[in-house]
Design an enzyme around this catalytic site. Sequence first.
Site, PDB file in Angstrom:
ATOM      1  CB  SER A 204     -18.282  40.048 -35.966  1.00 38.01           C
ATOM      2  OG  SER A 204     -17.702  39.655 -34.745  1.00 38.01           O
TER       3      SER A 204
ATOM      4  CE1 TYR B 126     -20.462  35.588 -36.420  1.00 35.08           C
ATOM      5  CE2 TYR B 126     -18.955  36.341 -34.698  1.00 35.08           C
ATOM      6  CZ  TYR B 126     -20.081  36.538 -35.475  1.00 35.08           C
ATOM      7  OH  TYR B 126     -20.830  37.680 -35.323  1.00 35.08           O
TER       8      TYR B 126
ATOM      9  CE  LYS C 160     -21.166  37.961 -38.999  1.00 36.54           C
ATOM     10  NZ  LYS C 160     -22.412  38.538 -39.519  1.00 36.54           N
TER      11      LYS C 160
HETATM   12  N1  LIG Z   1     -25.157  40.766 -30.835  1.00 29.75           N
HETATM   13  C1  LIG Z   1     -23.861  41.128 -30.912  1.00 29.75           C
HETATM   14  O1  LIG Z   1     -23.230  41.477 -29.897  1.00 29.75           O
HETATM   15  C2  LIG Z   1     -23.152  41.167 -32.244  1.00 29.75           C
HETATM   16  C3  LIG Z   1     -21.834  41.609 -32.290  1.00 29.75           C
HETATM   17  C4  LIG Z   1     -21.186  41.661 -33.524  1.00 29.75           C
HETATM   18  C5  LIG Z   1     -21.854  41.291 -34.691  1.00 29.75           C
HETATM   19  N2  LIG Z   1     -23.143  40.847 -34.620  1.00 29.75           N
HETATM   20  C6  LIG Z   1     -23.802  40.463 -35.868  1.00 29.75           C
HETATM   21  O2  LIG Z   1     -25.039  41.145 -35.953  1.00 29.75           O
HETATM   22  C7  LIG Z   1     -26.015  40.327 -36.583  1.00 29.75           C
HETATM   23  C8  LIG Z   1     -27.241  40.169 -35.708  1.00 29.75           C
HETATM   24  O3  LIG Z   1     -26.842  39.610 -34.466  1.00 29.75           O
HETATM   25  P1  LIG Z   1     -27.899  39.233 -33.329  1.00 29.75           P
HETATM   26  O4  LIG Z   1     -27.197  39.335 -32.036  1.00 29.75           O
HETATM   27  O5  LIG Z   1     -29.174  40.003 -33.528  1.00 29.75           O
HETATM   28  O6  LIG Z   1     -28.115  37.671 -33.646  1.00 29.75           O
HETATM   29  P2  LIG Z   1     -29.445  36.813 -33.664  1.00 29.75           P
HETATM   30  O7  LIG Z   1     -28.997  35.379 -33.696  1.00 29.75           O
HETATM   31  O8  LIG Z   1     -30.380  37.232 -32.582  1.00 29.75           O
HETATM   32  O9  LIG Z   1     -30.086  37.199 -35.061  1.00 29.75           O
HETATM   33  C9  LIG Z   1     -29.701  36.609 -36.278  1.00 29.75           C
HETATM   34  C10 LIG Z   1     -30.955  36.244 -37.028  1.00 29.75           C
HETATM   35  O10 LIG Z   1     -30.572  35.690 -38.287  1.00 29.75           O
HETATM   36  C11 LIG Z   1     -31.443  34.602 -38.578  1.00 29.75           C
HETATM   37  N3  LIG Z   1     -30.777  33.674 -39.490  1.00 29.75           N
HETATM   38  C12 LIG Z   1     -29.687  32.900 -39.226  1.00 29.75           C
HETATM   39  N4  LIG Z   1     -29.393  32.128 -40.267  1.00 29.75           N
HETATM   40  C13 LIG Z   1     -30.296  32.425 -41.234  1.00 29.75           C
HETATM   41  C14 LIG Z   1     -30.507  31.964 -42.554  1.00 29.75           C
HETATM   42  N5  LIG Z   1     -29.757  30.982 -43.096  1.00 29.75           N
HETATM   43  N6  LIG Z   1     -31.508  32.504 -43.280  1.00 29.75           N
HETATM   44  C15 LIG Z   1     -32.296  33.473 -42.757  1.00 29.75           C
HETATM   45  N7  LIG Z   1     -32.150  33.949 -41.498  1.00 29.75           N
HETATM   46  C16 LIG Z   1     -31.172  33.428 -40.746  1.00 29.75           C
HETATM   47  C17 LIG Z   1     -31.732  33.960 -37.230  1.00 29.75           C
HETATM   48  O11 LIG Z   1     -32.922  33.181 -37.219  1.00 29.75           O
HETATM   49  C18 LIG Z   1     -31.797  35.172 -36.300  1.00 29.75           C
HETATM   50  O12 LIG Z   1     -33.127  35.629 -36.124  1.00 29.75           O
HETATM   51  C19 LIG Z   1     -25.312  39.004 -36.906  1.00 29.75           C
HETATM   52  O13 LIG Z   1     -24.852  39.061 -38.249  1.00 29.75           O
HETATM   53  C20 LIG Z   1     -24.126  38.981 -35.950  1.00 29.75           C
HETATM   54  O14 LIG Z   1     -23.067  38.202 -36.467  1.00 29.75           O
HETATM   55  C21 LIG Z   1     -23.796  40.781 -33.427  1.00 29.75           C
END
Ligand SMILES: NC(=O)c1ccc[n+]([C@@H]2O[C@H](COP(=O)([O-])OP(=O)(O)OC[C@H]3O[C@@H](n4cnc5c(N)ncnc54)[C@H](O)[C@@H]3O)[C@@H](O)[C@H]2O)c1
Length: 188
Positions: A125, A150, A154
């Site tokens: 992130s 958070y 990461k």
């Molecule tokens: N969306 C953004 O802008 C953004 C930016 C930077 C980093 N990220 C990273 O990208 C990744 C995906 O982000 P996203 O926006 O799709 O988030 P999201 O919350 O939609 O998806 C994360 C998924 O992980 C699953 N999850 C969480 N804890 C879990 C566990 N203990 N066991 C199994 N599954 C689990 C959740 O149910 C969810 O479906 C994450 O790691 C997030 O930190 C996202």
Amino acid sequence: MRILVTGGAGFIGSHLVEKLLAEGHEAAILDDFNDFYDPQIKRSNIAGLQKNAPVFQIDLRDNNAVRALFHREKFDAIAHLAARAGVRPSIAQPLLYYDTNVNGSLHLLEAARIVGIERFIFASSSSVYGICKKVPFSEDFHLTQTISPYAATKIAGEFLCSTFSHLYQMQVVALPSSQFTDHGSGPI
Ligand SMILES: NC(=O)c1ccc[n+]([C@@H]2O[C@H](COP(=O)([O-])OP(=O)(O)OC[C@H]3O[C@@H](n4cnc5c(N)ncnc54)[C@H](O)[C@@H]3O)[C@@H](O)[C@H]2O)c1
């Protein structure tokens, strides 16, 4: 190539699974469908994908369940997107974020090592850069200005990735903060 997408029912993960299938890969989804936001949204994200991508409802915090999956199923690569995401909620629940994002990632890396999976992508992130005022961010920055649990989880995930890359035959890429590639080379 058969790719396991953790967090595959989430926002980014479900799009990634769709893209992988469209490009002719095999994909599988690991997700615990937790209620951080409405799980029904996650179910509908993958409604059209499930016939082509098996779904494993597993919580990454459950090390035994993760290991059992890797002994049962064969994957060539892992795209590790599952996480508790979000800066503000991590301040309210740091232990949950640590458990999921650090321990969960370690469970996955260790299971991958045991069965010999050599390719691992980690969703980091831009929050790892914290209050750093210098923009645009660069992979060369030292990550010393982090201001949320958070982001700290990461960074920990990135360092676990670089450690596994160094110790084992594992090619790891951490996005978007740093890249680690080819075992032995460490952070580049
Ligand atoms: N969306 C953004 O802008 C953004 C930016 C930077 C980093 N990220 C990273 O990208 C990744 C995906 O982000 P996203 O926006 O799709 O988030 P999201 O919350 O939609 O998806 C994360 C998924 O992980 C699953 N999850 C969480 N804890 C879990 C566990 N203990 N066991 C199994 N599954 C689990 C959740 O149910 C969810 O479906 C994450 O790691 C997030 O930190 C996202």
